[in-house]
Design a protein around this motif. Structure first.
Motif, short mmCIF file in Angstrom:
data_model
loop_
_atom_site.label_atom_id
_atom_site.label_comp_id
_atom_site.label_asym_id
_atom_site.label_seq_id
_atom_site.Cartn_x
_atom_site.Cartn_y
_atom_site.Cartn_z
N TYR A 251 -2.22 42.90 33.22
CA TYR A 251 -2.41 42.73 31.78
C TYR A 251 -1.85 43.89 30.94
O TYR A 251 -1.55 43.71 29.75
CB TYR A 251 -3.90 42.58 31.45
N SER A 254 1.31 43.41 28.78
CA SER A 254 1.08 42.49 27.66
C SER A 254 0.29 43.17 26.55
O SER A 254 0.50 42.90 25.36
CB SER A 254 0.34 41.23 28.13
N THR A 258 1.67 43.61 22.75
CA THR A 258 0.88 43.19 21.60
C THR A 258 0.60 44.36 20.67
O THR A 258 0.63 44.21 19.43
CB THR A 258 -0.45 42.56 22.08
N SER A 445 7.62 32.74 30.07
CA SER A 445 6.49 33.61 29.77
C SER A 445 6.59 34.18 28.36
O SER A 445 7.68 34.56 27.91
CB SER A 445 6.43 34.78 30.76
N TYR A 447 5.57 37.18 25.70
CA TYR A 447 5.18 38.58 25.73
C TYR A 447 3.76 38.80 25.22
O TYR A 447 3.06 39.71 25.66
CB TYR A 447 6.14 39.41 24.87
N TYR A 448 3.31 37.95 24.28
CA TYR A 448 2.00 38.16 23.65
C TYR A 448 0.93 37.22 24.22
O TYR A 448 -0.11 37.03 23.61
CB TYR A 448 2.11 37.99 22.14
N ASP A 449 1.21 36.67 25.38
CA ASP A 449 0.22 35.84 26.09
C ASP A 449 -0.78 36.77 26.76
O ASP A 449 -0.43 37.50 27.69
CB ASP A 449 0.95 34.97 27.12
N LEU A 450 -2.03 36.74 26.31
CA LEU A 450 -3.05 37.63 26.84
C LEU A 450 -4.01 36.92 27.77
O LEU A 450 -5.11 37.39 28.03
CB LEU A 450 -3.82 38.30 25.69
N PRO A 453 -0.53 36.66 31.66
CA PRO A 453 0.46 37.66 31.25
C PRO A 453 1.80 37.55 31.96
O PRO A 453 1.87 37.15 33.11
CB PRO A 453 -0.23 38.99 31.59
N TYR A 475 11.80 34.87 28.92
CA TYR A 475 10.79 35.56 28.14
C TYR A 475 10.93 35.22 26.65
O TYR A 475 12.05 35.00 26.16
CB TYR A 475 10.92 37.07 28.33
#
Length: 503
Positions: A251, A254, A258, A445, A447-450, A453, A475
């Motif tokens: 994580y 990410s 963010t 994927s 980048y701001y997927d929390l 990740p 990405y």
């Protein structure tokens, strides 16, 4: 007295047996006639005018005895008047959860019509009316599309002798989706068609399991490709938990991305530069520190804390009190703490105001979900009723929390020894790729997927027997549903188009 005790024991045993038999003899659910709605349409896809048919229908599945047990709802878009249509590619699309219908990929990325939400994640979707737009980046010129809703989602349900437990589980789900795909392919005479699966989130967990399942049971069906959006194959890397060291590693990049987005860290550097620094720190330094735990010297602890301040934008005392381990829900609350805002989990760009400012995790839910959910639900229902002429006797369930509560993650039969571990279907994908040398994979994927990740995708696909030279990693500057960000919608559609064209 002894005889009386024996009598009572026999009575209680008889009652228990009767009670169990009563449970097993549940009344059979009715099997109504399967509904089907067929409409003809025109659209422009890939710059080409395309005439296509939409078939929204129920398909009945059976058990090994031939009993009807479930109704699967699907919507298929198939191009009309195609030469050699038996060899035209077809892509099966589903979302995740478990417990989510295909509405998100249907109305957000792949469908002929899309719902418009704020691309910059600054505004809530508000109330109706919402805007439906033509999908100018659609793929119907390249592939037919079949959207699937597993049992308990959409209009899909158990019928006849079916039971929810026969479908609500990792293995059970894969078997039922596999049965539907084989049935659709057979009925539509598409065994010679190139075949693809496109899944999002748990839908990628499912896709890997289905890819393996399709290769067995005397009906071997090899896939041409998988499109994995916000992959979740190995849950060790996507489960933020106190005792899961792997997740602290996967994580962190990410979190850095963010923090960069919200101008809390990495200023003066590009997103890609800052993310690469986070990757290197995670592998080369942070992993060693976490595995040392309390054996880490004080000076090294201070050094690591300073680096975490640099990457996350959080204050040093908070990081030290967290023992160098930042749980994702806490990061959501802490990053914009001074502004009184909570960031999204599915997409860290989203922000929400909550009344409890000192809670250690979001209290209203995920802003990245509740700020777009109403628009997607309304758009799907309107599209079904007004465009596809669908009329059903029950509501369409975009999600079903009951499924997650009852889901069976066990991977072996009851009675077999099983030591629980994080879910991992990456090995299934690795096996399928080695048996089928034509199987290729696109991994998308944000980048701001929390929640799933991007670094976890890299971590997962660098092991588990996956054939890396047949994997394309892409990405996007969005989150879990990166296609809500218009530039990412265009880029992802282009990347999928390239992937399909090369296979």
């Amino acid at each position: 007295m002894k005889n009386y005790t024996v009598f009572l024991s026999l009575l209680f045993l008889a009652q228990a047996i009767f009670s169990q038999q009563a449970k097993e003899k549940e009344p059979m659910k009715p099997i109504p006639e399967a509904k089907s709605f067929v409409t003809d349409h025109q659209g422009v896809f890939g710059g080409k005018p395309i005439a296509y048919k939409a078939t929204a229908k129920e398909t009945y599945l059976t058990n090994e005895k031939g009993d009807t047990v479930a109704s699967f709802w699907s919507v298929a878009y198939t191009q009309n008047a195609v030469k050699n249509s038996a060899k035209r590619p077809v892509t099966f699309v589903f979302n995740g959860g478990p417990g989510s219908a295909s509405v998100w990929l249907h109305m957000g990325l792949f469908g002929p019509k899309l719902v418009a939400v704020d691309s910059n994640a600054q505004q809530d979707d508000g109330a109706a009316p919402y805007i439906l737009k033509n999908n100018e980046n659609g793929l119907l010129d390249l592939t037919d599309l079949v959207f699937i809703d597993p049992v308990g989602t959409g209009y899909s349900r158990v019928v006849g002798k079916g039971k929810e437990k026969d479908f609500w589980g990792l293995k059970e789900d894969a078997r039922s989706v596999t049965q539907f795909i084989r049935k659709w392919i057979t009925v539509n005479k598409r065994w010679m068609s190139p075949k693809y699966l496109a899944g999002e989130s748990f839908g990628t967990t499912r896709a890997a399991a289905v890819a393996k399942e399709l290769e067995g049971n005397g009906q071997n069906m090899s896939l041409n490709g998988l499109i994995l959006i916000s992959q979740a194959l190995d849950y060790a890397g996507s489960t933020s938990d106190h005792h899961n060291i792997t997740s602290y590693l996967t994580y962190l990049p990410s979190m850095a991305a963010t923090a960069w987005y919200h101008k809390k860290a990495g200023q003066g550097k590009s997103l890609e530069q800052f993310v690469q620094e986070a990757r290197e720190f995670t592998y080369d330094t942070y992993a060693t520190a976490l595995y040392k735990g309390d054996l880490l010297p004080t000076t090294a602890r201070e050094t690591i804390a300073n680096k975490l301040v640099y990457f996350t934008g959080l204050d040093k005392p908070y990081i030290l009190k967290s023992n160098l381990r930042i749980l994702m829900p806490r990061f959501q609350k802490r990053l914009l703490y001074e502004e009184g805002l909570t960031i999204g989990r599915l997409d860290g760009r989203f922000m929400g105001e909550e009344s409890d400012l000192v809670a250690d995790r979001p209290t209203l839910g995920d802003p990245a979900s509740y700020q777009i959910g109403a628009a997607y639900t309304a758009a799907l229902n309107h599209f079904y009723a007004s465009v596809l002429n669908v009329t059903m006797d029950r509501p369409y369930r975009t999600s079903n929390g009951k499924i997650g509560q009852k889901w069976r993650w066990r991977t072996v039969p009851d009675g077999s020894y099983w030591e629980p571990t994080p879910v991992n279907t990456a090995g299934d994908l690795g096996e399928a790729m080695r048996r089928n040398t034509d199987l290729k994979v696109l991994v998308a994927s944000g980048y701001y997927d929390l929640i799933t990740p991007f670094f976890d995708a890299e971590y997962t696909f660098s092991r588990n027997g996956i054939v890396s030279d047949r994997v394309a990693m892409t990405y996007y500057e969005g989150g879990h549903m990166m296609y809500t960000h218009q530039p990412d919608l265009e880029k992802l559609s282009k990347d999928i188009r390239t992937f399909l064209s090369q296979n």
